[in-house]
Design a protein around this motif. Sequence first.
Motif, mmCIF file in Angstrom:
data_model
loop_
_atom_site.group_PDB
_atom_site.id
_atom_site.type_symbol
_atom_site.label_atom_id
_atom_site.label_comp_id
_atom_site.label_asym_id
_atom_site.label_seq_id
_atom_site.Cartn_x
_atom_site.Cartn_y
_atom_site.Cartn_z
ATOM 1 N N ALA A 119 22.690 -52.525 96.210
ATOM 2 C CA ALA A 119 23.997 -52.733 95.587
ATOM 3 C C ALA A 119 24.928 -51.569 95.892
ATOM 4 N N ALA A 120 24.404 -50.341 95.833
ATOM 5 C CA ALA A 120 25.240 -49.172 96.095
ATOM 6 C C ALA A 120 25.690 -49.129 97.555
ATOM 7 N N LEU A 130 18.125 -76.268 99.828
ATOM 8 C CA LEU A 130 18.720 -75.418 98.805
ATOM 9 C C LEU A 130 18.704 -73.953 99.240
ATOM 10 N N ALA A 131 19.651 -73.199 98.677
ATOM 11 C CA ALA A 131 19.753 -71.766 98.950
ATOM 12 C C ALA A 131 19.875 -71.012 97.636
ATOM 13 N N ALA A 132 19.293 -69.827 97.588
ATOM 14 C CA ALA A 132 19.388 -68.982 96.400
ATOM 15 C C ALA A 132 20.711 -68.225 96.423
ATOM 16 N N PRO A 133 21.229 -67.853 95.270
ATOM 17 C CA PRO A 133 22.456 -67.048 95.228
ATOM 18 C C PRO A 133 22.199 -65.651 95.787
ATOM 19 N N ARG A 134 23.263 -64.947 96.107
ATOM 20 C CA ARG A 134 23.138 -63.575 96.584
ATOM 21 C C ARG A 134 22.496 -62.729 95.489
ATOM 22 N N PRO A 135 21.527 -61.890 95.868
ATOM 23 C CA PRO A 135 20.736 -61.195 94.836
ATOM 24 C C PRO A 135 21.489 -60.127 94.073
ATOM 25 N N ASP A 136 22.474 -59.488 94.701
ATOM 26 C CA ASP A 136 23.162 -58.376 94.049
ATOM 27 C C ASP A 136 24.573 -58.770 93.661
ATOM 28 N N PRO A 137 24.983 -58.483 92.424
ATOM 29 C CA PRO A 137 26.348 -58.798 92.014
ATOM 30 C C PRO A 137 27.351 -57.903 92.738
ATOM 31 N N ALA A 138 28.556 -58.391 92.879
ATOM 32 C CA ALA A 138 29.609 -57.603 93.520
ATOM 33 C C ALA A 138 29.968 -56.410 92.636
ATOM 34 N N PRO A 139 30.399 -55.307 93.218
ATOM 35 C CA PRO A 139 30.777 -54.140 92.410
ATOM 36 C C PRO A 139 32.000 -54.427 91.546
ATOM 37 N N ARG A 140 32.093 -53.717 90.431
ATOM 38 C CA ARG A 140 33.250 -53.819 89.547
ATOM 39 C C ARG A 140 34.267 -52.760 89.954
ATOM 40 N N THR A 141 35.496 -53.185 90.195
ATOM 41 C CA THR A 141 36.557 -52.254 90.542
ATOM 42 C C THR A 141 37.193 -51.738 89.260
ATOM 43 N N GLY A 172 43.148 -40.728 89.452
ATOM 44 C CA GLY A 172 42.699 -40.324 90.778
ATOM 45 C C GLY A 172 43.178 -41.254 91.883
ATOM 46 N N ARG A 173 43.281 -40.717 93.100
ATOM 47 C CA ARG A 173 43.769 -41.507 94.225
ATOM 48 C C ARG A 173 42.675 -42.394 94.822
ATOM 49 N N ARG A 174 41.423 -42.002 94.661
ATOM 50 C CA ARG A 174 40.341 -42.776 95.268
ATOM 51 C C ARG A 174 40.003 -44.004 94.426
ATOM 52 N N ALA A 175 39.564 -45.059 95.113
ATOM 53 C CA ALA A 175 39.092 -46.232 94.393
ATOM 54 C C ALA A 175 37.861 -45.850 93.581
ATOM 55 N N LEU A 176 37.714 -46.455 92.416
ATOM 56 C CA LEU A 176 36.603 -46.171 91.524
ATOM 57 C C LEU A 176 35.840 -47.468 91.288
ATOM 58 N N LEU A 177 34.565 -47.488 91.725
ATOM 59 C CA LEU A 177 33.732 -48.680 91.589
ATOM 60 C C LEU A 177 32.534 -48.381 90.709
ATOM 61 N N SER A 178 32.084 -49.388 89.994
ATOM 62 C CA SER A 178 30.851 -49.332 89.232
ATOM 63 C C SER A 178 29.911 -50.393 89.786
ATOM 64 N N VAL A 179 28.679 -49.987 90.127
ATOM 65 C CA VAL A 179 27.749 -50.913 90.765
ATOM 66 C C VAL A 179 26.449 -50.974 89.993
#
Length: 624
Positions: free
Chosen positions: A552-553, A494-505, A539-546
């Motif tokens: 995670a950052a 067995l393997a554990a899931p990845r500890p950190d959730p993916a960032p929200r775009t 804005g032109r830059r991508a905006l992520l929430s982590v």
Amino acid sequence: MTGRPGDGPRPAPAARALAAPRPRVHPAAPLQVDVLLDGLTHPGRGLHTGQLHWRLHGPFDAERFTRAWQTVTDQEAVLRTALAPAPPGPGLPGFAVHPAAGPLIVRHRAGGATWEALLAAERMREFDLTRPDPLRIALLEESDGSTRVLLTYHRAFLDPAGADHLVRSFHRVHAAPGRPRGGERRPDLRDHLQWIGSRDPAPARAYWADAAPPAGSATLPAGDRGRPTHQRGHGRTRQRLTPAEAARLRAWAAARGAAESTALQAVWTLLLYRAHGGPGPLPVAFAAAVSGRGIPLDGADRLPGPLLGALPVAVEVRPGATLSALLADLTGRAVDLAAYEWVSAGQVHRWSGRDPYEPLTASVLTFLPPQEPRAPADPAVPFPQAAGADRESAGASDAGASDAGASDAGASDAGPVEAWEAYTGTPLALTARHDADGGLLLTLVHDRTRIADGDAHEILWQTTRLLHHLPAEAGPGTTVAEALRALDGIPVPLAAPRPDPAPRTLRPAAAPDSGLVCLLRPPGAPEDCYDGLARRGRGRRALLSVAPGATAALTALAPALAAGVPVVLGGYPEVEGLAHEVARRVAAHGWSRPPVAVAATGRDLAGALTAAGRKRIKPYSSGS
């Protein structure tokens, strides 16, 4: 007691470096960018730290030992290389080749540290990548009069083959009587970079856009645990095939037109399918190590540097297909990889078009060649060469030559060199290598946050069981399903899931080079706490929430850093300390320190982010 040989200061060339000409700066190679990013996004001691060690018998001459390593350092540009100060603004890291440096040697007297403690301490001691010390040397005196030598190196500068070449160069110089002569070795990493720069990337990009693992591929030979392992750090487990078993495996693979390394890949493929497959076909993917030295660059096979890479291998496993067909498929993939040894895994990921936060693979297989013989105790005997090995390239070919009539006082008998594989951010890394007796030694290194120790041991045991079983039981018509019957009744690890959730775009980038704004959520804050910022402007830059946390950052920043585009960190005042910690870590790995913007309200934060994105970024220094 610890100290340098002779209890003296670092050799003079390091002191002269302050007054020497400015270092020559070159951009990071794609593989170096991958190593830096992996170390950046997987905080923890010991990552990308490899080790070689051996024993010297007989009288130990500290002055002669140091002088030999100084000669190698003078000849090898990689031993005088460090991260260059990051220029203002976006871009990729650079490396500076200093005109002079001295070997970093620490001597431990008998009765002090134990060998096991020294191995662990050196492995876990962080490298300062801004200093030209990519290789450390520790000496441990033994009670029987012998001396243990431990080399610890960072994978951003050296790979196992490169480190092994340096050890051979040292033995050649150390065994030679008199004063060694010879200039700087060429080619070096700068020549390799120039060669890469002359490649047309279009064919490689087109190939990998099609050959990269598809979404949904099975990437771990373990089922979903659904819960954390409650373990930390890295673990290591080993199994061995006897010389007779290794010879039988080699003959079985050869009878089907495959190499021994391909047979290992086939077994790993079976385990991937077993952990996730059903009655039908399933795509599976893993990474296979490539030496990086099989390129048409003269002297590349002897080039010390970080050339060893790992490229993804994707195959579709059908339970009714024969093992012979699977071996043929994997052999074809190996031929394809040989044409792209100069490509890095990070480039493949970008060319694949896949989600940048979804790894293409989760395991890497490495099949290393046998260790070559070492220098003899008697320097009158020529240094042993592997069958078919060429002499050292021009410039370093006289490294072992000497002035006639010099004495040979202080020579030691060198024992065989043993290696310790580096930890990486990859959940599983399987390394195979023939030992001195001809047996096949299998070493599995695992990330304990993803794979518990017991499951890692089970994975390697099942790998070894299939390597035993197939040569004895599998005939030309044996299918995948029939081969897997050898594991009937044995639980799937067995393997554990990845500890950190993916960032929200919250907002995509207007263009690929627009840049990124990474917003750190305060602990306990809802996931949508920054959604208003996306609605407030275009804005032109991508905006992520982590999620709150450095890992995670840093993971969220990695694709933008790999592309060399500008990044900004920000959030509410509660995350200011974390944001500066992340910015310092980015700068410590060679990128320009990203600006940090914090404010207490959404309106003020939007303005602070805009101002931070416009201002000129000052180069980061360790004193700031």
